[in-house]
Write an enzyme that holds these catalytic residues in place. Structure first.
Site, short mmCIF file in Angstrom:
data_model
loop_
_atom_site.label_atom_id
_atom_site.label_comp_id
_atom_site.label_asym_id
_atom_site.label_seq_id
_atom_site.Cartn_x
_atom_site.Cartn_y
_atom_site.Cartn_z
N GLY A 46 0.85 -1.19 0.00
CA GLY A 46 0.00 0.00 0.00
C GLY A 46 0.88 1.24 0.00
CD GLN A 51 3.54 5.70 2.61
OE1 GLN A 51 2.52 5.15 2.22
NE2 GLN A 51 4.58 5.01 3.08
CB CYS A 94 5.68 2.20 7.32
SG CYS A 94 5.14 3.69 6.47
CG LEU A 95 6.76 1.05 1.24
CD1 LEU A 95 6.36 1.31 -0.21
CD2 LEU A 95 7.69 -0.14 1.34
CG HIS A 136 -0.15 1.20 7.40
ND1 HIS A 136 0.85 0.71 8.22
CD2 HIS A 136 0.47 2.05 6.56
CE1 HIS A 136 2.01 1.26 7.90
NE2 HIS A 136 1.82 2.08 6.88
CD GLU A 137 -0.95 2.50 2.94
OE1 GLU A 137 -0.53 3.68 2.85
OE2 GLU A 137 -0.19 1.53 3.11
CG HIS A 140 0.62 6.70 5.62
ND1 HIS A 140 1.78 7.22 6.14
CD2 HIS A 140 0.88 5.38 5.39
CE1 HIS A 140 2.70 6.26 6.23
NE2 HIS A 140 2.18 5.13 5.78
#
Ligand code: ZN
Length: 196
Positions: A46, A51, A94-95, A136-137, A140
């Site tokens: 995701g 991000q 997480c990226l 999670h997204e 963000h």
């Protein structure tokens, strides 16, 4: 055409609470394509717009993480989570927090409503891995990271690694590869003016 690049903690755009998107155009479609490319490049499942330094309310996902499984790709514009039920704990990464993993408590199931890139409404009950990705997204998009959801005890062992990321960020700033806060704020305002 701009080239989207992944930003990592503690980049200020990761703390931006995005406003809803009011229009979809060709550039936004191109942005979504590039977001999928960045997500696959870094082996994610995701990716939220902040991000890649974009202050707009959308994220992309593919629970398989596989570029060749395009039928599992999903785009969520202006996602809203309702009726969260139950609790389940599992490891997350997480990226934007490379090398950092921790167990995070999430709702077991939820109702999601959003729009896809063609403007079609998405609505339904979700559980399992996809429910975790959505939570999670969506965090963000509200300027929240999974480390914010940890207890002090769970977070403390991560402090050294977070400090390293903070040092690396400051070095990038000194080298001029990350713009100063004032310039980032101007860019954010321009994107919001266009889409929000
Ligand atoms: Zn993340």
């Amino acid at each position: 055409m701009l080239k989207l690049q992944l930003v990592t903690y503690p980049h200020p755009t990761l703390r931006h609470r995005s406003k809803p998107i009011l229009r979809v155009d060709a550039q936004l479609k191109e942005i979504v394509e590039q977001m999928f490319e960045v997500m696959y490049e870094f082996r994610g499942v995701g990716l939220a717009a902040n991000q890649v330094n974009l202050p707009i309310r959308l994220f992309v996902a593919n629970p398989s993480g596989e570029k060749n499984e395009r039928d599992q790709e999903m785009v969520f514009i202006n996602p809203v989570i309702n009726k969260p039920k139950g609790t389940v704990e599992a490891e997350e990464g997480c990226l934007s927090l490379p090398g950092i993993n921790a167990h995070v408590k999430r709702s077991r199931s939820l109702q999601i409503s959003a729009y896809d890139i063609s403007g079609t409404e998405i609505a339904g009950e979700v559980d399992g891995f996809l429910a975790r990705i959505i939570q999670h997204e969506t965090d963000h998009l509200d300027g929240m990271l999974f480390i914010d959801r940890l207890s002090d005890e769970t977070r403390r062992p991560l402090d050294d690694d977070l400090y390293k990321l903070e040092r690396r960020f400051l070095e990038s700033r000194e080298q001029g590869t990350i713009p100063p806060d004032g310039q980032l704020a101007d860019e954010t305002a321009a994107w919001e003016k266009k889409y929000c």
